[in-house]
Design a protein around this motif. Structure first.
Motif, PDB file in Angstrom:
ATOM      1  N   ILE A  73       0.837  -1.210   0.000  1.00  0.00           N
ATOM      2  CA  ILE A  73       0.000   0.000   0.000  1.00  0.00           C
ATOM      3  C   ILE A  73       0.872   1.260   0.000  1.00  0.00           C
ATOM      4  CG2 ILE A  73      -1.601   1.349   1.413  1.00  0.00           C
ATOM      5  CD1 ILE A  73      -2.843  -1.369   2.266  1.00  0.00           C
ATOM      6  N   VAL A  74       1.878   1.285   0.849  1.00  0.00           N
ATOM      7  CA  VAL A  74       2.740   2.462   0.958  1.00  0.00           C
ATOM      8  C   VAL A  74       3.528   2.676  -0.335  1.00  0.00           C
ATOM      9  CG1 VAL A  74       4.775   3.385   2.142  1.00  0.00           C
ATOM     10  CG2 VAL A  74       2.892   2.413   3.474  1.00  0.00           C
ATOM     11  N   SER A  75       3.916   1.579  -0.997  1.00  0.00           N
ATOM     12  CA  SER A  75       4.739   1.719  -2.208  1.00  0.00           C
ATOM     13  C   SER A  75       4.002   2.432  -3.329  1.00  0.00           C
ATOM     14  CB  SER A  75       5.209   0.343  -2.692  1.00  0.00           C
ATOM     15  OG  SER A  75       4.157  -0.387  -3.304  1.00  0.00           O
ATOM     16  N   TYR A  76       2.658   2.341  -3.356  1.00  0.00           N
ATOM     17  CA  TYR A  76       1.901   2.994  -4.420  1.00  0.00           C
ATOM     18  C   TYR A  76       1.738   4.491  -4.172  1.00  0.00           C
ATOM     19  CZ  TYR A  76       0.752  -1.753  -5.864  1.00  0.00           C
ATOM     20  OH  TYR A  76       0.835  -3.052  -6.270  1.00  0.00           O
ATOM     21  N   ARG A  77       1.910   4.927  -2.938  1.00  0.00           N
ATOM     22  CA  ARG A  77       1.875   6.349  -2.581  1.00  0.00           C
ATOM     23  C   ARG A  77       0.611   7.045  -3.093  1.00  0.00           C
ATOM     24  NH1 ARG A  77       7.475   5.810  -4.562  1.00  0.00           N
ATOM     25  NH2 ARG A  77       8.806   5.483  -2.754  1.00  0.00           N
ATOM     26  N   ALA A  78      -0.515   6.385  -2.977  1.00  0.00           N
ATOM     27  CA  ALA A  78      -1.778   6.963  -3.454  1.00  0.00           C
ATOM     28  C   ALA A  78      -2.211   8.109  -2.543  1.00  0.00           C
ATOM     29  CB  ALA A  78      -2.861   5.887  -3.500  1.00  0.00           C
ATOM     30  N   ASP A  79      -2.927   9.069  -3.109  1.00  0.00           N
ATOM     31  CA  ASP A  79      -3.429  10.197  -2.329  1.00  0.00           C
ATOM     32  C   ASP A  79      -4.653   9.805  -1.511  1.00  0.00           C
ATOM     33  OD1 ASP A  79      -1.562  12.170  -3.322  1.00  0.00           O
ATOM     34  OD2 ASP A  79      -2.645  12.044  -5.225  1.00  0.00           O
ATOM     35  N   ARG A 104      -4.176  11.722   2.089  1.00  0.00           N
ATOM     36  CA  ARG A 104      -2.958  12.439   2.463  1.00  0.00           C
ATOM     37  C   ARG A 104      -3.310  13.830   2.985  1.00  0.00           C
ATOM     38  NH1 ARG A 104       1.916  10.526   1.387  1.00  0.00           N
ATOM     39  NH2 ARG A 104       2.157   8.770  -0.039  1.00  0.00           N
ATOM     40  N   ARG A 105      -2.810  14.139   4.160  1.00  0.00           N
ATOM     41  CA  ARG A 105      -3.110  15.433   4.776  1.00  0.00           C
ATOM     42  C   ARG A 105      -2.529  16.592   3.982  1.00  0.00           C
ATOM     43  NH1 ARG A 105      -2.394  12.237   9.639  1.00  0.00           N
ATOM     44  NH2 ARG A 105      -0.146  12.461   9.384  1.00  0.00           N
ATOM     45  N   ASP A 106      -1.431  16.357   3.254  1.00  0.00           N
ATOM     46  CA  ASP A 106      -0.834  17.447   2.491  1.00  0.00           C
ATOM     47  C   ASP A 106      -1.522  17.670   1.150  1.00  0.00           C
ATOM     48  OD1 ASP A 106       0.037  15.026   1.442  1.00  0.00           O
ATOM     49  OD2 ASP A 106       1.981  15.834   0.803  1.00  0.00           O
ATOM     50  N   ARG A 107      -2.462  16.769   0.790  1.00  0.00           N
ATOM     51  CA  ARG A 107      -3.151  16.878  -0.496  1.00  0.00           C
ATOM     52  C   ARG A 107      -4.630  17.209  -0.368  1.00  0.00           C
ATOM     53  NH1 ARG A 107      -0.909  17.175  -5.264  1.00  0.00           N
ATOM     54  NH2 ARG A 107      -2.012  15.459  -6.264  1.00  0.00           N
ATOM     55  N   PHE A 108      -5.224  16.787   0.750  1.00  0.00           N
ATOM     56  CA  PHE A 108      -6.653  16.997   0.938  1.00  0.00           C
ATOM     57  C   PHE A 108      -6.945  17.375   2.386  1.00  0.00           C
ATOM     58  CE2 PHE A 108      -6.561  14.085  -2.679  1.00  0.00           C
ATOM     59  CZ  PHE A 108      -7.497  14.664  -3.540  1.00  0.00           C
ATOM     60  N   SER A 109      -8.078  18.025   2.581  1.00  0.00           N
ATOM     61  CA  SER A 109      -8.614  18.266   3.928  1.00  0.00           C
ATOM     62  C   SER A 109     -10.037  17.726   3.988  1.00  0.00           C
ATOM     63  CB  SER A 109      -8.589  19.764   4.272  1.00  0.00           C
ATOM     64  OG  SER A 109      -9.367  20.497   3.339  1.00  0.00           O
ATOM     65  N   HIS A 110     -10.445  17.339   5.176  1.00  0.00           N
ATOM     66  CA  HIS A 110     -11.770  16.747   5.360  1.00  0.00           C
ATOM     67  C   HIS A 110     -12.835  17.833   5.436  1.00  0.00           C
ATOM     68  CE1 HIS A 110     -14.871  15.440   8.468  1.00  0.00           C
ATOM     69  NE2 HIS A 110     -15.182  14.776   7.382  1.00  0.00           N
ATOM     70  N   ASP A 156      -0.619   6.705   9.487  1.00  0.00           N
ATOM     71  CA  ASP A 156      -0.432   8.066  10.002  1.00  0.00           C
ATOM     72  C   ASP A 156       1.034   8.486   9.865  1.00  0.00           C
ATOM     73  OD1 ASP A 156      -1.315  10.449  11.727  1.00  0.00           O
ATOM     74  OD2 ASP A 156       0.316   9.588  12.919  1.00  0.00           O
ATOM     75  N   LYS A 157       1.946   7.536  10.045  1.00  0.00           N
ATOM     76  CA  LYS A 157       3.369   7.832   9.905  1.00  0.00           C
ATOM     77  C   LYS A 157       3.713   8.254   8.479  1.00  0.00           C
ATOM     78  CE  LYS A 157       4.540   4.289  13.358  1.00  0.00           C
ATOM     79  NZ  LYS A 157       5.200   2.969  13.556  1.00  0.00           N
ATOM     80  N   HIS A 158       2.879   7.848   7.530  1.00  0.00           N
ATOM     81  CA  HIS A 158       3.133   8.173   6.125  1.00  0.00           C
ATOM     82  C   HIS A 158       2.274   9.347   5.658  1.00  0.00           C
ATOM     83  CE1 HIS A 158       5.728   4.683   5.276  1.00  0.00           C
ATOM     84  NE2 HIS A 158       4.985   4.066   6.162  1.00  0.00           N
ATOM     85  N   GLY A 159       1.675  10.075   6.616  1.00  0.00           N
ATOM     86  CA  GLY A 159       0.985  11.310   6.283  1.00  0.00           C
ATOM     87  C   GLY A 159      -0.488  11.181   5.966  1.00  0.00           C
ATOM     88  N   TYR A 160      -1.117  10.051   6.361  1.00  0.00           N
ATOM     89  CA  TYR A 160      -2.528   9.841   6.042  1.00  0.00           C
ATOM     90  C   TYR A 160      -3.435  10.145   7.230  1.00  0.00           C
ATOM     91  CZ  TYR A 160      -1.252   7.334   1.735  1.00  0.00           C
ATOM     92  OH  TYR A 160      -0.772   6.998   0.500  1.00  0.00           O
TER      93      TYR A 160
END
Length: 590
Positions: A301-307, A359-365, A328-332
């Motif tokens: 899952i982490v290797s695909y780095r999906a947003d 991804r928190r750096d790409r989207f907000s809830h 969460d460690k990977h920014g999700y």
């Protein structure tokens, strides 16, 4: 090496055996030590089950004694690597077999050495179609100066080994004939590293005096079989369907796409509660163990780095203890909705559900909606079913399935000058329609209920839709037609059985969302994706399979998108049919 400094002896009293210290005081004793999987795998944590016998003859979990003193005693552990003077290499395809030949092309391509070993010539020739892909990927990575295969697929194993070395240095403790014992850990759990491949591990569990910290009695031990390397996943890359050059392993983290592009991954991770030897009798027990599968899942899952990640069959306790903290460690950021419990009768901690990460750096809830099909079923039955038939109707419709809907706002932008202040929203629906194949009317009704809910959200704003999940329905089925075409042919055979009248007349089964299945883009890609076209069904333009087990090989997982506002740029390449046999050990695929 001096192991024990306290004199002890074993005595029998009323048919029970106890250890006595030199003071004549009754001791705790280790009753049983057991590993859930008989074969240790690199990168997969080993945690033995330990049972302790108390002075009164009762047997309790060793976890109790480990955390706090019991009768003045504690448990302690040691792990050893039993290393023979003769190094044993193991087969990369059949990791329980010793290797007899090595692929020299792997060495030349600088692939991990463990992938080069095979147990027989037939093993090598049978695996060649898959094995040669490793060489091709290595050549592409080398030419493009991209990450090599170790970095992409071996990251977790390398970290585990490095962490082990930093925390607990390996110590030679004993030599016995042609064997050397290396002490490699002193915790209850141990994660084998690449250094352990080909060697057995020994686990010692012993009681110590809580005050003096001295060992009491004789340790209870177990010895594993030889450690084997984790089987490598089939390398996969993103394939352009728009003409953009995105060859090589997916490197979405580099953001080589346009500013308004994003990636989404949908994955049924197979709940541990369903990964049983009865259900998957053709899989070795170590391949079904959660300690093995969770590391592979995370690595992939982490290797695909999906947003955006849409995961199904996520067990409640695994979401809390593993997926949420690790991702969460990977920014999700994450949202989870577990299934309802009207039908479920097991442990509440093991009920599964749907988890959506972004991804928190790409989207907000912006907003979250939860759909419980059981509640919708109750409302429907109260409206259309006479009281005498309500019980049987509930038994047919109540299946505990749910859907999780999340509205996100993009932090990136591809806005034109005409709409400089417009918010870029996207609605992501994640579901698992887990219903028996003979209840097609129930499946169709649940999906129609979800789609009508999404229509209401769409009317509040011009929001693109993503509908992801495991629909337990093949291409061409009534359910698939409803989602992808907005209606079902009144003569479709899936409408023939409808005892509750929930799918008739067929003209009520419609929706206005312009949804298209993402993977049908391969059929429209012209000459760009010729290799992928061989892996899709020309009748439906869907993949030949997304799910591969002994009893079912076919497509049931989909990513549907709003075709009027979104465009597919690239797709994760489809798997070849000749790798299906190797996928059986993984239980379920993308």
């Amino acid at each position: 090496m001096i192991e024990f400094l306290v004199e002890t002896r074993k005595v029998e009293e009323n048919g029970e055996e106890y250890w006595l210290s030199w003071l004549g005081k009754k001791m705790l004793s280790v009753h049983r030590v057991h590993l859930p999987s008989e074969i240790p795998i690199v990168g997969c944590e080993l945690t033995p089950y330990v049972l302790v016998k108390c002075a009164d003859g009762s047997v309790v979990s060793g976890d109790t004694v480990e955390l706090k003193p019991t009768l003045g005693h504690l448990l302690r552990y040691k792990w050893y690597r039993i290393q023979s003077d003769k190094k044993v290499a193991v087969c990369s395809v059949h990791p329980t077999e010793p290797a007899t030949l090595q692929c020299l092309m792997c060495i030349k391509a600088k692939l991990p050495i463990t992938k080069s070993y095979h147990c027989a010539s037939k093993c090598f020739s049978d695996a060649w179609q898959h094995h040669r892909v490793l060489h091709e990927r290595a050549a592409i990575a080398s030419n493009e100066n991209g990450p090599d295969d170790d970095e992409v697929y071996g990251r977790l194993n390398s970290n585990a080994s490095a962490a082990s070395g930093a925390i607990y240095p390996v110590v030679i403790t004993q030599r016995n004939g042609g064997e050397t014992w290396f002490e490699v850990g002193h915790s209850k759990s141990y994660t084998p590293s690449a250094d352990d491949i080909g060697h057995a591990l020994k686990f010692d569990c012993f009681v110590i005096d809580a005050e003096t910290k001295l060992p009491l009695g004789v340790p209870t031990s177990l010895t594993t079989s030889r450690v084997i390397p984790a089987p490598s996943p089939t390398p996969r890359r993103m394939v352009s369907v728009s003409g953009n050059d995105i060859s090589g392993h997916p490197e979405v983290g580099n953001r080589s796409f346009s500013g308004g592009s994003f990636t989404v991954l949908s994955y049924n991770v197979l709940s541990d509660a369903y990964a049983t030897s009865d259900q998957y009798s053709y899989c070795p027990s170590w391949a079904l163990a959660w300690t093995y599968r969770r590391q592979n899942l995370l690595r992939e899952i982490v290797s695909y780095r999906a947003d955006i990640l849409c995961l199904q069959e996520v067990q409640s306790d695994h979401y809390d203890d593993f997926f949420a903290p690790e991702l969460d460690k990977h920014g999700y950021q994450a949202f989870f909705k577990k299934k309802t419990t009207e039908v479920f009768s097991g442990n509440a901690n093991t009920i599964d559900g749907c988890a959506t990460f972004f991804r928190r750096d790409r989207f907000s809830h912006v907003k979250k909606y939860e759909v419980e099909f059981n509640k919708a079923a109750q409302s429907l039955i109260d409206t259309i079913v006479p009281i005498p038939q309500k019980k049987s109707a509930l038994n047919r419709l109540i299946k505990d399935n749910i859907a999780l809907i999340v509205v996100l706002e993009a932090k990136f932008s591809n806005q034109s000058n005409e709409n400089p202040g417009r918010r870029q929203l996207i609605c992501v629906a994640n579901t698992h329609i887990n219903v028996s194949q003979d209840l097609k009317d129930v499946k169709i009704w649940q999906v129609h209920t979800l789609l009508k809910g999404l229509e209401k959200i769409a009317t509040t704003a011009d929001i693109p839709m993503l509908v992801c999940g495991d629909f337990s329905a093949v291409p061409g089925s009534g359910l698939h037609s409803l989602v992808a075409m907005g209606r079902i042919d009144p003569l479709h055979p899936d409408l023939n059985v409808d005892p509750l009248g929930i799918v008739r007349p067929a003209n009520k089964l419609t929706h206005q969302l312009p949804l298209v299945s993402a993977y049908t883009s391969f059929a429209r890609a012209g000459n760009i994706a010729l290799e992928q076209k061989k892996k899709i069904d020309p009748a439906t333009n869907e993949p030949l399979f997304t799910n591969c087990t002994r009893d079912f090989i076919g497509t049931s997982d989909y990513i549907f998108y709003s075709a009027d506002t979104l465009t597919v740029e690239s797709l994760l390449e489809l798997l070849d049919e000749d790798v299906k046999d190797s996928l059986y050990q993984r239980g379920r695929t993308l």
